[in-house]
Each structure stands twice: as C-alpha cells, then as structure tokens.
Design a protein around this motif. Sequence first.
Motif, PDB file in Angstrom:
ATOM      1  N   MET A  70       0.825  -1.204   0.000  1.00 57.00           N
ATOM      2  CA  MET A  70       0.000   0.000   0.000  1.00 57.00           C
ATOM      3  C   MET A  70       0.861   1.258   0.000  1.00 57.00           C
ATOM      4  O   MET A  70       0.555   2.236  -0.695  1.00 57.00           O
ATOM      5  N   ALA A  71       1.941   1.220   0.768  1.00 56.54           N
ATOM      6  CA  ALA A  71       2.852   2.372   0.802  1.00 56.54           C
ATOM      7  C   ALA A  71       3.483   2.592  -0.570  1.00 56.54           C
ATOM      8  O   ALA A  71       3.616   3.740  -1.036  1.00 56.54           O
ATOM      9  N   LEU A  72       3.885   1.507  -1.206  1.00 59.05           N
ATOM     10  CA  LEU A  72       4.508   1.599  -2.528  1.00 59.05           C
ATOM     11  C   LEU A  72       3.533   2.174  -3.552  1.00 59.05           C
ATOM     12  O   LEU A  72       3.875   3.092  -4.316  1.00 59.05           O
ATOM     13  N   LEU A  73       2.322   1.663  -3.571  1.00 54.15           N
ATOM     14  CA  LEU A  73       1.323   2.158  -4.515  1.00 54.15           C
ATOM     15  C   LEU A  73       0.946   3.605  -4.213  1.00 54.15           C
ATOM     16  O   LEU A  73       0.742   4.412  -5.129  1.00 54.15           O
ATOM     17  N   GLY A  74       0.860   3.945  -2.920  1.00 52.65           N
ATOM     18  CA  GLY A  74       0.548   5.322  -2.546  1.00 52.65           C
ATOM     19  C   GLY A  74       1.629   6.290  -3.029  1.00 52.65           C
ATOM     20  O   GLY A  74       1.325   7.383  -3.529  1.00 52.65           O
ATOM     21  N   LEU A  75       2.895   5.876  -2.895  1.00 53.57           N
ATOM     22  CA  LEU A  75       4.002   6.716  -3.363  1.00 53.57           C
ATOM     23  C   LEU A  75       3.943   6.882  -4.878  1.00 53.57           C
ATOM     24  O   LEU A  75       4.150   7.988  -5.403  1.00 53.57           O
ATOM     25  N   ALA A  76       3.631   5.785  -5.585  1.00 61.83           N
ATOM     26  CA  ALA A  76       3.546   5.845  -7.047  1.00 61.83           C
ATOM     27  C   ALA A  76       2.436   6.794  -7.493  1.00 61.83           C
ATOM     28  O   ALA A  76       2.621   7.607  -8.410  1.00 61.83           O
ATOM     29  N   VAL A  77       1.283   6.708  -6.838  1.00 69.04           N
ATOM     30  CA  VAL A  77       0.160   7.590  -7.186  1.00 69.04           C
ATOM     31  C   VAL A  77       0.511   9.042  -6.898  1.00 69.04           C
ATOM     32  O   VAL A  77       0.219   9.944  -7.699  1.00 69.04           O
ATOM     33  N   TRP A  78       1.153   9.281  -5.763  1.00 67.16           N
ATOM     34  CA  TRP A  78       1.530  10.659  -5.422  1.00 67.16           C
ATOM     35  C   TRP A  78       2.509  11.240  -6.440  1.00 67.16           C
ATOM     36  O   TRP A  78       2.341  12.369  -6.909  1.00 67.16           O
ATOM     37  N   LEU A  79       3.538  10.461  -6.822  1.00 67.86           N
ATOM     38  CA  LEU A  79       4.516  10.943  -7.794  1.00 67.86           C
ATOM     39  C   LEU A  79       3.877  11.146  -9.161  1.00 67.86           C
ATOM     40  O   LEU A  79       4.143  12.135  -9.852  1.00 67.86           O
ATOM     41  N   GLY A  80       3.031  10.202  -9.552  1.00 67.71           N
ATOM     42  CA  GLY A  80       2.422  10.263 -10.872  1.00 67.71           C
ATOM     43  C   GLY A  80       1.410  11.374 -11.039  1.00 67.71           C
ATOM     44  O   GLY A  80       1.083  11.744 -12.165  1.00 67.71           O
ATOM     45  N   THR A  81       0.902  11.916  -9.931  1.00 68.34           N
ATOM     46  CA  THR A  81      -0.119  12.976 -10.020  1.00 68.34           C
ATOM     47  C   THR A  81       0.333  14.286  -9.385  1.00 68.34           C
ATOM     48  O   THR A  81      -0.459  15.220  -9.275  1.00 68.34           O
ATOM     49  N   SER A  82       1.598  14.364  -8.974  1.00 64.91           N
ATOM     50  CA  SER A  82       2.104  15.571  -8.323  1.00 64.91           C
ATOM     51  C   SER A  82       2.497  16.612  -9.373  1.00 64.91           C
ATOM     52  O   SER A  82       3.336  16.353 -10.243  1.00 64.91           O
ATOM     53  N   ALA A  83       1.914  17.795  -9.284  1.00 62.58           N
ATOM     54  CA  ALA A  83       2.240  18.861 -10.227  1.00 62.58           C
ATOM     55  C   ALA A  83       3.701  19.295 -10.075  1.00 62.58           C
ATOM     56  O   ALA A  83       4.395  19.544 -11.063  1.00 62.58           O
ATOM     57  N   HIS A  84       4.187  19.366  -8.840  1.00 62.10           N
ATOM     58  CA  HIS A  84       5.570  19.769  -8.599  1.00 62.10           C
ATOM     59  C   HIS A  84       6.537  18.755  -9.208  1.00 62.10           C
ATOM     60  O   HIS A  84       7.507  19.129  -9.890  1.00 62.10           O
ATOM     61  N   PHE A  85       6.286  17.471  -8.964  1.00 60.64           N
ATOM     62  CA  PHE A  85       7.165  16.435  -9.496  1.00 60.64           C
ATOM     63  C   PHE A  85       7.103  16.416 -11.024  1.00 60.64           C
ATOM     64  O   PHE A  85       8.115  16.224 -11.697  1.00 60.64           O
ATOM     65  N   TYR A  86       5.920  16.629 -11.564  1.00 58.82           N
ATOM     66  CA  TYR A  86       5.762  16.617 -13.021  1.00 58.82           C
ATOM     67  C   TYR A  86       6.572  17.751 -13.653  1.00 58.82           C
ATOM     68  O   TYR A  86       7.270  17.550 -14.653  1.00 58.82           O
ATOM     69  N   LYS A  87       6.501  18.921 -13.077  1.00 64.96           N
ATOM     70  CA  LYS A  87       7.196  20.069 -13.648  1.00 64.96           C
ATOM     71  C   LYS A  87       8.709  19.987 -13.449  1.00 64.96           C
ATOM     72  O   LYS A  87       9.481  20.345 -14.331  1.00 64.96           O
ATOM     73  N   SER A  88       9.134  19.517 -12.282  1.00 64.30           N
ATOM     74  CA  SER A  88      10.559  19.515 -11.958  1.00 64.30           C
ATOM     75  C   SER A  88      11.307  18.321 -12.528  1.00 64.30           C
ATOM     76  O   SER A  88      12.496  18.405 -12.802  1.00 64.30           O
ATOM     77  N   ALA A  89      10.627  17.213 -12.737  1.00 65.95           N
ATOM     78  CA  ALA A  89      11.326  15.998 -13.158  1.00 65.95           C
ATOM     79  C   ALA A  89      10.759  15.393 -14.433  1.00 65.95           C
ATOM     80  O   ALA A  89      11.492  15.102 -15.373  1.00 65.95           O
ATOM     81  N   LEU A  90       9.439  15.208 -14.472  1.00 68.35           N
ATOM     82  CA  LEU A  90       8.870  14.473 -15.588  1.00 68.35           C
ATOM     83  C   LEU A  90       8.959  15.227 -16.909  1.00 68.35           C
ATOM     84  O   LEU A  90       8.922  14.624 -17.981  1.00 68.35           O
ATOM     85  N   LEU A  91       9.074  16.562 -16.855  1.00 72.76           N
ATOM     86  CA  LEU A  91       9.195  17.318 -18.095  1.00 72.76           C
ATOM     87  C   LEU A  91      10.610  17.279 -18.658  1.00 72.76           C
ATOM     88  O   LEU A  91      10.861  17.759 -19.747  1.00 72.76           O
ATOM     89  N   SER A  92      11.548  16.687 -17.918  1.00 71.28           N
ATOM     90  CA  SER A  92      12.902  16.481 -18.421  1.00 71.28           C
ATOM     91  C   SER A  92      12.919  15.198 -19.244  1.00 71.28           C
ATOM     92  O   SER A  92      12.614  14.117 -18.737  1.00 71.28           O
TER      93      SER A  92
END
Length: 399
Positions: A1-23
């Motif tokens: 559950m912790a692993l899936l929760g972390l994945a969902v948070w990273l996959g839907t985080s605007a900050h993470f998307y802008k800072s990392a996923l757009l690279s």
Amino acid sequence: MALLGLAVWLGTSAHFYKSALLSLFFGVTLASVVLIHFRVRPSWPDALSVLGGGVLFAAIDFGLLHFRPSLAGIASFLGISSLSVLGLRAIWSRGKEQEQMALAFVPALLFVVSDWGSTSLLAWTERANPRVLDLYLFSFDSSLRVQIGFLMGQAYELWPWFKVAGTTFYIGLPMVIALVYAGQLLRDRTRALSAMIAFLITGPVGVVFYNLLPAVGPIHIFLGQFPWRPIPADQAMRLQLEPIPVAGLRNCMPSLHMTWVLLAWWYSKGLSAWERGGAMAFVVFTIFSTMGTGEHYSIDLAVAFPFAVFLQGLCALGLRWNNRVRMTAVVYGLLLTLGWIAALRFAVKVFWISPILPWLCCILTVASAVFVERQLEAAWRGAKMDEVVARSDVAAVVS
C-alpha cells in the motif's frame, strides 16, 4: 500500500511533473525501468499492468489535472508503473523469484533516485564555482592543431540525420545501462551488481572531480562562434588563460557520459552479440554527440578512460581488495585522472611545445586504460574460474 501510494503521489504531483517528468532525460531514465522489468521477467500480466498504469496516469494528469502533455511525461508514467509492479513482485514473490525481483527493483529504484538528485548536485557545483576553466581545456584542444569539437559541431549542422542520431544516443544513455544490467542479472549476478554499483557511483564521484576543474563546454563559452568560427591555432597559443564567470552546469571534466558508456561496454562482456553491439553503438555515438553538441572538449573524453577504470576497480566485487590487479586499476585510474586535471590546470602551455606531445599523451592514456581494463577482466575471469573449481571440488568430496 505504501509503494502504490508513493507511485500515485509521484504520478499525479504537479511539482514532481514540472521539476522531473518534463525532463526528457529523466523520462528516459524512468522508461529504462521498463526495459529491466521485461528483460528479467517477460510477462503479459505485467505488461498489461504497466500499460494500464500508464494510461491511468495519463488520463488523470492530462484529462483531469490538465498537465501539459509531453513525450517525457508519457515515458515517465510507464516507468513509474513498471517500478510499482516490480516492487510488488519483489514484496509478494517467494524464493528465487523474489530474490530476482528484488535485484531488479532495488537497483532500478536507486538509479532513478540518483538521476533525480543529480540536478541538485550539479546546481551546488555551479554555486561553489562561479568561474570556469574552459579556456584551459580549449587551449589543450587547440594544441592538437585540430579543433575536433568544432569540426564535430559543423558535422552536426551539415547533416541533420547525424545530429538526430547522436542526440538520440546521448539522451538514451539510461537505456544501455538498463540493457547491460538486466542482461548480466540473468547471466552473472556478481557482475551485474558490480556494474550497477559502478553506474550509481559514477555521478556522485564525478561531481567531486567537476569541482577540481569546473567547465561548461565550448558552446557556452563561444556562443555564436561555435561551431563555424574556431579561434586559429596561432591565436589560441597566445590566449590569456584565466577563470571566467559563465552560467551553466559544470559537467565537463571528465565526461561522465563517456564514462557511463565505457562502463556499459566493458560490463557487457559475455552478453549476446546484439547487446554487445548496442553497447558499442552507444560508445561511438557518444563520442560524436558529446562534442557535436558543444557540451564537451575532446580531452574530456580521453580522461574518461582512466576515470572509468578507476570506478571499475572500485566496484570489482569478484576480486579481493588486496588483489594486485584490482589495486593497480584503482591507483592507476585515480592518479592518471588527477594527473590530467593538474596538468590542464597548471601546465597546459607545455602541450604547445609540439603537436606530437598532446596527441601522444591522449593515445597513451586511452591505450593504457584499455590495457589495465583487460588485465582487470582477466583477473576477474581467473577468480571466477577458481571459484567454480573450488565448488566442484567440494561437491566431489561431499559425493
């Protein structure tokens, strides 16, 4: 559950998307997890799970949260999904399968985390070194009497297909790392772990050396003059060498891109012909792309050879620390890398005595690094053979 929760948070985080996923480079790093996953465990249920996770993240981020769609984002969604499935396999499998899944999941996770954190390390290096020593590296390159970097940049401008191919290999670096690690994980776990440790420490150790001779690359120094207007050799000989303030990532000396592909090529020994061929293709095109983009000098690539030997010696898990060949590789690689940095910083004018001198030094550096690496490989194979013989002797006694 912790692993899936972390994945969902990273996959839907605007900050993470802008800072990392757009690279795009980070997106490829995450996508390389998919390669490790399905090289180690090809499975239709896993493939459907990864694809479903990627589609779900895309639907949420692009449809509901209205993030800007990007190729890097899509690749990252697949990578996050694959990492999640690998983690679940590592948790819920049993026996040898669990061990195999853990050896796929943990290094893949560490590789992604290290790539994510590399931006902070490079930013710190820039703050710690507001001035760069590019003129010293340029002076050495000019002492060769052939501006290889400028010529490669001109080739990039003249042949767009060449530029596209080189850039693809440059950005695709995480793929060859994943390819070699996964291949060795199926063949020889000790070698696979040695490879992954070397891949992981290359970045942090390289940052230390970046601070010893900070440089940003000719395209950031010469701007519009690169690649069509190189400074003539007679003028470069009289160039006043001094640190200059320039913005940009200090990531030239030694070239870590070159170091990574050299390690991938060396660690690919024993793999299939197509895996070896892929690793060699990355070596060749990385030579072109690092200089063609104007991000490196030719000397950066030459010094990457002893630096790669140093790292391989540090990570030679199949050999004892007191093994003569292993210690030779570590000492040789470290001293030659530091020797080059000292020579470029304090005695670069010596190389202008004759063009034969810088060419000879580069050739001897590359040739000696290849020789020491082959000695290290032979020692590793010898230790492996001794281990096999010892096991067979024990088995014979027991029987």
